[in-house]
Design a protein around this motif. Structure first.
Motif: not given
Length: 91
Positions: A43-46
């Motif tokens: 995901d974008s956070t990762e």
């Protein structure tokens, strides 16, 4: 002044595969160097965390478009090796 050592494409590939495999909870052998990053279920956070860890490891910032222009582990590792070599030569 400390010497700046360039990172090779192989070192960058190994680092990326290890970090991505860890984040995905899979063995490193299951992470292909030719698969597109957007197919890796990060995901974008990762992805942001991974980019920050990479910058810390490399000692220089990557542009926000780096993953766009180098969308696979293989492509990104080659870019990192070139960029790293240029920075080491200039140091």
């Amino acid at each position: 002044m400390t010497a700046v050592t360039a990172v090779t494409a192989q070192q960058a590939e190994e680092w990326l595969i290890e970090k991505i495999a860890h984040r995905l909870g899979v063995p490193t052998g299951e992470v292909s160097r030719e698969v597109y990053f957007d197919e890796l279920d990060l995901d974008s956070t990762e992805a942001l965390i991974l980019a920050g860890e990479m910058e810390n490891w490399l000692g220089f910032e990557l542009s926000t478009t780096t993953l766009w222009y180098h969308p696979t582990i293989k492509d990104l590792a080659s870019y990192i090796a070139e960029e790293s070599a240029q920075r080491a030569a200039a140091a």
